[in-house]
Write an enzyme that holds these catalytic residues in place. Sequence first.
Site, PDB file in Angstrom:
ATOM      1  N   GLU A 242       2.096 -10.207 -11.135  1.00 18.83           N
ATOM      2  CA  GLU A 242       2.751  -8.713 -11.839  1.00 18.83           C
ATOM      3  C   GLU A 242       4.080  -8.282 -11.637  1.00 18.83           C
ATOM      4  O   GLU A 242       5.617  -8.599 -11.151  1.00 18.83           O
ATOM      5  CB  GLU A 242       2.817  -7.828 -11.105  1.00 18.83           C
TER       6      GLU A 242
ATOM      7  N   GLU B 144      -7.454  -8.170  -9.672  1.00 19.08           N
ATOM      8  CA  GLU B 144      -7.679  -7.241  -8.224  1.00 19.08           C
ATOM      9  C   GLU B 144      -8.073  -6.035  -9.399  1.00 19.08           C
ATOM     10  O   GLU B 144      -7.269  -5.871 -10.771  1.00 19.08           O
ATOM     11  CB  GLU B 144      -5.519  -6.351  -8.458  1.00 19.08           C
TER      12      GLU B 144
HETATM   13  C1  GBH Z   1      -0.652  -4.230  -7.190  1.00 17.28           C
HETATM   14  O1  GBH Z   1      -0.011  -3.164  -8.064  1.00 17.28           O
HETATM   15  C2  GBH Z   1      -0.315  -5.011  -6.115  1.00 17.28           C
HETATM   16  O2  GBH Z   1      -0.486  -6.529  -6.948  1.00 17.28           O
HETATM   17  C3  GBH Z   1      -0.431  -5.023  -4.902  1.00 17.28           C
HETATM   18  O3  GBH Z   1       0.390  -5.955  -4.362  1.00 17.28           O
HETATM   19  C4  GBH Z   1      -1.054  -3.360  -4.430  1.00 17.28           C
HETATM   20  O4  GBH Z   1      -0.771  -3.453  -2.853  1.00 17.28           O
HETATM   21  C5  GBH Z   1      -1.866  -3.501  -4.940  1.00 17.28           C
HETATM   22  O5  GBH Z   1      -1.757  -3.721  -6.712  1.00 17.28           O
HETATM   23  C6  GBH Z   1      -2.123  -1.404  -4.891  1.00 17.28           C
HETATM   24  O6  GBH Z   1      -0.676  -0.891  -5.250  1.00 17.28           O
HETATM   25  O7  GBH Z   1       5.404   5.875  -9.660  1.00 17.28           O
HETATM   26  O8  GBH Z   1       6.287   4.405 -11.902  1.00 17.28           O
HETATM   27  O9  GBH Z   1       6.772   3.247  -9.550  1.00 17.28           O
HETATM   28  C7  GBH Z   1      -0.632  -2.419  -8.755  1.00 17.28           C
HETATM   29  C8  GBH Z   1       0.425  -2.035  -9.742  1.00 17.28           C
HETATM   30  C9  GBH Z   1       2.063  -1.232 -10.442  1.00 17.28           C
HETATM   31  C10 GBH Z   1       1.274   0.304  -8.983  1.00 17.28           C
HETATM   32  C11 GBH Z   1       3.148   0.285 -10.155  1.00 17.28           C
HETATM   33  C12 GBH Z   1       2.603   0.531  -8.713  1.00 17.28           C
HETATM   34  C13 GBH Z   1       3.949   2.569  -8.746  1.00 17.28           C
HETATM   35  C14 GBH Z   1       4.282   3.056 -10.700  1.00 17.28           C
HETATM   36  N1  GBH Z   1       2.007  -1.428  -9.258  1.00 17.28           N
HETATM   37  N2  GBH Z   1       2.922   1.744 -10.117  1.00 17.28           N
HETATM   38  S1  GBH Z   1       5.774   4.116 -10.875  1.00 17.28           S
END
Ligand code: GBH
Length: 487
Positions: free
Chosen positions: A204, A393
């Site tokens: 990511e 994922e």
């Molecule tokens: C994944 O990210 C990760 O790879 C993993 O480690 C994690 O535990 C899992 O998903 C569950 O979250 O509110 O604007 O800050 C997921 C993608 C993208 C999710 C950013 C959280 C936050 C957006 N992430 N998002 S914001």
Amino acid sequence: MTGINRRELGLGLGAAALGVGALANSGAAGAQSAAAGSGQAGAQGFPSDFLWGCATAAYQIEGAVNEDGRGQTNWDVFSHTPGKVANGDTGDVACDSYHRYQDDIALLKALGVKAYRFSIAWSRIFPNGRGKPNQKGIDYYNRLVDGLLAAGITPHVTLFHWDLPAALPDGWQNRDTAYAFGDYAGFMAGELTDRVKHFMTVNELRCFTDLSYMTGGKAPGLKLPMGPVNQIRHHGVLAHGLGLQAIRQATRSGTQVGIADNPSIFVPAIETPEHIEAVKKAVRAENAMFLTAIMEGKYTDAYLTAQGKDAPNVKDGDMKLIGAPLDFLSVNVYTGNSVMADSSTPAGYKILPHPGQAPRMPSPWLYVTPEVIYWGMRAISEMWKPKGIYISENGCSADDKVAADGKVYDTDRVMYLRNYMTHLQRATREGLPVKGYFVWSLMDNFEWEDGYTKLFGIHHVDFKTQKRTPKLSADWYRELVRTNRLV
Ligand code: GBH
């Protein structure tokens, strides 16, 4: 592709469109009785060689942060900084998988999955990010890989899932960090290449660049202006490119190397040709600094023009490394907005905000948009034609409660998974090259800035006793894996 030709694809689609489920429904496994006997999914089944798995990441599960010579990481520093993580939670112990990995392998085995995606803690291998390797850290992953193989489970290894050695000066702001990553990735892949065939460079791009250095919710929690942010993004994709090259050089032939990214993906607001086309435009433009650069080997003119003087400084040879062909593309799929064609903008699309009452899971960002798994993979396949796609994922947080009998009846998580799976099945049925799927996550774990307040596991973890218990969603997944088809 799974070896189907146009005629077979047409047959499979025709059967599905007509609601002729009998073909796929007649056998124990839909895949076995699928049209044309090619192993392709019928109306309900998945391809016979479809790879089912579960995913985790080092800092989220391992604990043992001061053991066997592990070096400090950005997330150790961040989680121990007051106010950064919910409840002051840390990954100091997490699921204690460093000691309990055999229990975790037993969970995987009981589920019947054929693959496990985990990440390697860079700072266990090189405590300072570079220099002399730490044999005790390497030994841990040797034990884990050997245990998985003994249980018949294929390891899919991510080299970097955000836990950056704290000793690397200025983290991803520093171009040297990309080179340090390449060296570490090549070294570690070389250690495992006799047993591991699937490597992902980084997890990511957007999360360890933008969310860490621009909006600052993740370690190291900085809010930098766009010039440095674009440079950090460039260091992120460059690290991937250097890692890809180093892993290829260090591993045996037949090794597959890719990336696990979370590109922004979209759903056509309604399924007209123009809105379907808008999905592709949006995926390409919204990921211009990340996956688009990797798949096309250059930054789009629109991105460079929009960033102007803040555009990244790119050295000769960078884009060739960044754009080197992948053996597979892994995509983390959680959510996505709807898009519409919009001829009034140069980009040709507009992203619609989620309506106020749109369904979502407890993580505020996690809108339930099951169609995105199909439309996202379709757009990516049509534009970039990756050789293979894995969903590295997919899963959700849920408001889990332990019932009187000790079980978690997470019907909401089952609902989420079942719906996404329907659209995943459509992707395979239509011949998109999706080869496997990993549930996030095998078990409840440290959810970054949300600490232990948002839990994504299909196994419940009692963090006082470390007891793992299958939730209802684990029972659901086990049955899907067993039958290889939807009901
Ligand atoms: C994944 O990210 C990760 O790879 C993993 O480690 C994690 O535990 C899992 O998903 C569950 O979250 O509110 O604007 O800050 C997921 C993608 C993208 C999710 C950013 C959280 C936050 C957006 N992430 N998002 S914001």
